[in-house]
Design an enzyme around this catalytic site. Structure first.
Site, PDB file in Angstrom:
ATOM      1  N   ASP A  33     -23.532   2.911   3.920  1.00  0.00           N
ATOM      2  CA  ASP A  33     -23.768   1.659   4.647  1.00  0.00           C
ATOM      3  C   ASP A  33     -22.862   0.531   4.171  1.00  0.00           C
ATOM      4  O   ASP A  33     -22.240  -0.165   4.977  1.00  0.00           O
ATOM      5  CB  ASP A  33     -25.237   1.237   4.521  1.00  0.00           C
ATOM      6  CG  ASP A  33     -26.139   2.091   5.403  1.00  0.00           C
ATOM      7  OD1 ASP A  33     -25.669   3.114   5.940  1.00  0.00           O
ATOM      8  OD2 ASP A  33     -27.320   1.736   5.538  1.00  0.00           O
ATOM      9  N   ARG A  63     -32.704  -9.522  -6.614  1.00  0.00           N
ATOM     10  CA  ARG A  63     -31.763 -10.132  -5.675  1.00  0.00           C
ATOM     11  C   ARG A  63     -31.061 -11.361  -6.210  1.00  0.00           C
ATOM     12  O   ARG A  63     -29.855 -11.534  -6.021  1.00  0.00           O
ATOM     13  CB  ARG A  63     -32.464 -10.458  -4.351  1.00  0.00           C
ATOM     14  CG  ARG A  63     -33.084  -9.258  -3.639  1.00  0.00           C
ATOM     15  CD  ARG A  63     -32.198  -8.061  -3.661  1.00  0.00           C
ATOM     16  NE  ARG A  63     -32.658  -6.959  -2.826  1.00  0.00           N
ATOM     17  CZ  ARG A  63     -32.149  -5.740  -2.906  1.00  0.00           C
ATOM     18  NH1 ARG A  63     -31.196  -5.454  -3.775  1.00  0.00           N
ATOM     19  NH2 ARG A  63     -32.611  -4.788  -2.114  1.00  0.00           N
ATOM     20  N   ASP A 104     -35.011  -9.365   1.965  1.00  0.00           N
ATOM     21  CA  ASP A 104     -33.865  -9.377   1.050  1.00  0.00           C
ATOM     22  C   ASP A 104     -32.745 -10.292   1.515  1.00  0.00           C
ATOM     23  O   ASP A 104     -32.090 -10.959   0.715  1.00  0.00           O
ATOM     24  CB  ASP A 104     -33.354  -7.950   0.835  1.00  0.00           C
ATOM     25  CG  ASP A 104     -34.270  -7.180  -0.100  1.00  0.00           C
ATOM     26  OD1 ASP A 104     -34.927  -7.827  -0.940  1.00  0.00           O
ATOM     27  OD2 ASP A 104     -34.342  -5.952   0.020  1.00  0.00           O
ATOM     28  N   SER A 116     -36.445   4.540   3.621  1.00  0.00           N
ATOM     29  CA  SER A 116     -35.410   3.730   2.980  1.00  0.00           C
ATOM     30  C   SER A 116     -35.826   3.413   1.549  1.00  0.00           C
ATOM     31  O   SER A 116     -37.004   3.180   1.275  1.00  0.00           O
ATOM     32  CB  SER A 116     -35.248   2.449   3.805  1.00  0.00           C
ATOM     33  OG  SER A 116     -34.565   1.478   3.076  1.00  0.00           O
TER      34      SER A 116
END
Lengths: 408, 408, 408, 408
Positions: free
Chosen positions: A16, A98, A127, A181
């Site tokens: 990705d 993050r 996110d 995921s």
């Protein structure tokens, strides 16, 4: 927003973010700098370097860093000082990683003269918010590119087509779609989507990747002693260790005993509910142990104030406001409370359970002299309780007297 | 305080409250009414009647009542609507029973023309506060007698002497001192004192009375489905039951699987820390299930507000302020939130663990259409997230711009 | 409590504390040390020295100190950083002075080898709690003597008799009883009791001592500019001043214009309601100005967090918990927020009103570019608001959709 | 969003909303329904009807309503029960009117079969958020059109051109631009923008429209008595009145005496700070009086809980979340507290000041017997205070003992 000239991309080396890398090059014609961080997700980083080179990134534009110590010391541990859980249960394993990534993206942008950063989060999740709020809080002029919100590669088929057209290698097991995921770092692994989308269905066992099924955990309990100084874990079974080493060791212990599995439906900041399966083996032990050491070293007034503010603190982290004045204000309050949170806790691990069974500290506020059932040595005068109750009752009596008076 | 003329005593039938009964008669020369309640503590009540008669209480002055349904319906369930835990862990099993006892004491006082009530709690603990605040809140003119704060029977020896002098029968096993003190009701069993006084020592296994050791629990997990309506449990595995029956059934299930053990050092309202061992098997399942059903039926804004207020609500109950305006105000807020907390949760029980593994409801707010990883059917426009983030970031950007400006 | 050997007394030099001094000597036969502080109450201190000497206190046992700068710098200013008001209105003028007095009493006890401190507060008010909690928090072994709770001098007549019997000089105007009770320091003057006891009666004008009646204030408004640095006032009309000087100057200005009068019924910590008349001229100006400078320099997230915590902070001070972990934790949070609270506010004073009419700062977060009604220069994209609203609305839509669905 | 077919427009009859009306017709080709509400803004409504007709709206599509009673009864009064102020000072006069307008827009949409509503708020302010969140919360499928965020009529010149091209009459005084923007309803008048954009400049006197300058107010004070029942004002000077009549009357009184002016820089929900000048004459009196009656009728525990939650409640209203579960939960809590908030308050109005000077109630909790300086009649035992303080101090002593121990 004017077009970016040079972009620092949070790059995992996976399919990705490789597609994103290429898309940034083709869509914006801009130079790309890759940043790949070892946050303890358990993947080799060097393949990411090779793949970036293959996609035409100059060596000096490839940043690969082990940030595990910084992650645990400056993000995970401060958060655990607060006993932070979101919606009663979630240990915030994704949320807390993050801001660190964004911080490095912005710093690398400054070093390399980049005017933008990019990430691979979708437009539906939390996110994206966490990445972008952190970036803007650190550099108000930075551009943030979120390809998933911009491009039209909205299906698996289109993505693979784009990859093929652009000579991006596709690992065999990536041809089909993953059944869910995953996000992972030293603190946790989260799984969501696809087979997990119906919260009425139990998560299949193959979703769990980091903890054994409690049913398969050892039949004998294991004890572990966690040492704390000023609110942070500093040793395991008497051996001093660095923050990341401690968390790694707790992960091993928790994972082996099946601790820290959570199946949760949570409220996202962007407005919908989602279902996630989380594994936080070491964090689960750490939270239990931290509560244990606080129970004897933290004053009741301090502890209750922390408890009242914890949900707000956890919400701020979940929503992406790590770099905000209010999170920093709460952190100042929390850190102030931890000055004496020093001592040792013994946990018992067994089949998914992690329970405090003993705790001791030179900083303890527990006073056997006060609490004992034995005859008093004078530390406490039971008669004081009568006055204490009378004055606490006074306003209640006045209320009751009013009711009586008005009923007449 | 002038001397009481007639006292309603919270009477268990045990040695201690029998001594109190006699002491009230001799010390104050007053008439005594006994109130013995079945709160689910698991003891026969009729022996209490016989013992009271033996101590000279007239039959019409002996009140023996089964209050289990009232206890669960009007006290336990409202509290669980709030997901109340004290200091992060304690399910408030003792705290929540005291106001009900006081309420009946005050009501019986009104019925029998008594001017005082009496209880057997010591001057060191929280229970005295809970009994007395509740009593004063319900009748501002009631007298409350707490013999443990008044008399000089301050050692086991003196107590036994008093008993013998007053022909109070002493069960053989009461001659020696119990190794710890116990309180029990349908919600929990608590143990404290004596062998538990050093929080650095693990609690011996014989302290636990209501739950099997997880190591001895069944090797096969068991699933249980709890049905909720408006925040209260109403059925188990599809079978509708009364509140007390539900809690009884959950206790069986939880106890069998070793769920709900807690070893805690807590901060008492009277100022010192104490160590308690709690067993709350059914309550532990109920809390987990309630959180599970809220996770799909309660809006995020509502849930977070509840989370922020929960510590204060729990503290009020712990401190004895059940009958206070602020507890009632918080209850109004909490109850308002539960209108749609209706549906079913499946728990998995295994070796001390009780985890939500599935949940469903007609009132669910979970929307697969919004959260799906599949291509959108238009429920959600990912581009909206860009604006959402920009405006959430604006104040952070202004802060960062200030920092930049001032550094120049 | 064993009898004290040496006591440090908070001594005003007035009749009441002189009686206490003598009573301590006669009741306990103990040595007395007097501490008289200039907190800005507006009285000469030297007469207190003479009176203490007259009552037999040795010169080295007489402590007289000007603590005004410490009072404002370390107590008043930190409190005003929080915009603290109790029950919406009260500026805590009495509450904030008590901990400082206790601190000095305990310190002097350590210096002089005293084992006890004593104060002249009654058993009905908040001040006894404030004095004693502060003393115990600073020295857990100190004894605190509160003669008003101990002695039997419970009427004016008995007090005067005791004074006469002990050769304590009685000022002529003290023979009769004062029509109300007064406490004063640099921050405020409070009056309560006697003629003020019925809250349905307007306070007579002679109660006010420090502010002119607004009706008698100047007919022309006056403007004053208050400069702030990191949350504290540092200058008036451009002239830098020490903390105590600033408060003194603000008192003059506020008093002249009739600002800061308050007639309040408040809830005491000890349980009953009381009515007080407060005059806080300078503090009223300071609060308004501090709010004014925060309005442009403090981020919304920071400001709202402060607002939410302020009532708890004010309650802690009111209840006497200045020296407590939770007050210190809140202070850490508040102080953290003040790093950029720097700039200038212009107030307009007129007939009791003190209003911010202008404010400016290099640290301002106000951005005309963003807020302007003029055409945008690109600082803000109005289209972002659409996404912002959509995602904020999403959970509300899901709620509404549920209601619609269930009604079918 | 698909194109709307029929739109209900919040229509004032002024130039801007007339342009919107025309723009909706031309841009979307959709049918327009106008809704013009009398919220007490002080303008005739019939001209709006004529203008709507002139612009081609069918009579049955013109809704003109006097909603003043509903506004005060169901929005303003519930909010004042909470003593709500935003950022310490703002009485939320604009915020509280928006949900009512949206509610009627959505209801009229249902009645007329419209699929959309439209408003005239810009993309920079809070009002767009308030309008839209309320609309979506009431009908999740409604479309909301905000022309200011969509069109390209971004300057005064373009707007006037559009008006001329579309035969929209332009009042002479609207040719030039207004020196600031105004919003008004029965609760307040707000002014912002243009001449007010620099917060360092004092607002010119001509900005104020509803209150006299305090300097021009009467030289004699005036007293007014406000009667309350269950938290709501029900009478003035003994005369019972409807909610809207009471607020109207209080506006007259407050306006005459120059009360309720506020010059504020506030933090908008959309992220920037803005400066507003507010006039809330009646609301200022109402808030002061409500606090006054609460001071004698509301228990301390209840009052402090309300105080702690007020900032969050005010923020919710400010941000547009009137129709949200959390606002409704807080309202349930607040309303529960008001059961005994019944009685009378006397205010003194003078030159901008509105101060409570007396208050009385059959529901009063004030007890002269408890608080009196006179000798006790036994209502309160001062000795109880010793025990009260000892137990409140216990944890502080344990903290101090730890410090002492560790320093050795």
């Amino acid at each position: 927003m004017s077009a970016p000239k040079k972009v620092v991309l949070a790059y995992s080396g996976g399919l990705d973010t490789s597609i994103i890398l290429k898309w940034l090059q083709t869509e914006y014609g801009c130079e790309v700098v890759t940043f790949t961080a070892d946050l303890g997700q358990g993947e080799e980083l060097e393949p990411a370097r090779k793949k970036a080179e293959l996609l035409g990134i100059a060596p000096e534009n490839i940043y690969i860093e082990d940030v595990r110590e910084e992650f645990v010391r400056d993000f995970v541990f401060p958060m655990f000082r607060a006993n932070a859980v979101y919606e009663g249960l979630y240990l915030l394993g994704t949320s807390i990683a993050r801001p660190l990534i964004s911080k490095r993206l912005v710093e690398i942008a400054a070093e390399t003269g980049a005017d933008a950063v990019a990430h691979g989060a979708t437009g539906k999740g939390n996110d994206q918010v966490r990445f972008e709020l952190a970036a803007y809080a650190l550099n108000p002029d930075i551009k943030v590119i979120a390809p998933w919100r911009e491009w039209d590669l909205s299906s698996r088929t289109k993505l693979l087509e784009f990859a093929e057209q652009n000579q991006i290698p596709i690992a065999k097991d990536k041809r089909g779609e993953a059944p869910f995921s995953v996000d992972a770092n030293l603190l946790h692994t989260s799984s969501e989507g696809k087979v997990l989308e119906d919260p009425a269905d139990e998560a299949p066992d193959y979703v769990y990747q980091r903890t054994v099924n409690p049913e398969d955990a050892p039949n004998e309990p294991e004890f572990v002693e966690v040492g704390f100084e000023r609110g942070d874990a500093v040793s395991i079974n008497g051996e001093a260790m660095s923050p990341a080493t401690i968390l790694t060791k707790l992960n091993e212990l928790g994972g082996k005993h099946g601790c820290g599995r959570l199946d949760l439906v949570e409220g996202r900041f962007v407005g919908m509910k989602s279902r996630g399966v989380y594994e936080t083996p070491g964090g689960t032990l750490l939270l239990e142990a931290h509560r244990g050491i606080e129970s004897i070293t933290l004053d009741r007034g301090a502890a209750h104030l922390k408890d009242e503010l914890m949900p707000k603190y956890a919400e701020l982290i979940y929503n992406g406001f790590w770099f905000s004045p209010e999170r920093e204000m709460l952190q100042a309050l929390i850190d102030k409370s931890q000055e004496h949170v020093t001592g040792t806790v013994r946990l018992k691990l067994y089949k998914g359970l992690a329970r405090t069974v003993a705790r001791w500290s030179d900083h303890s506020l527990y006073s056997e002299a006060h609490v004992t059932f034995e005859e008093d040595a004078g530390a406490y005068d039971q008669k004081d309780a009568a006055g204490f109750i009378q004055l606490n009752a006074l306003r209640l009596k006045l209320l009751a007297a009013r009711d009586k008076r008005l009923k007449k």
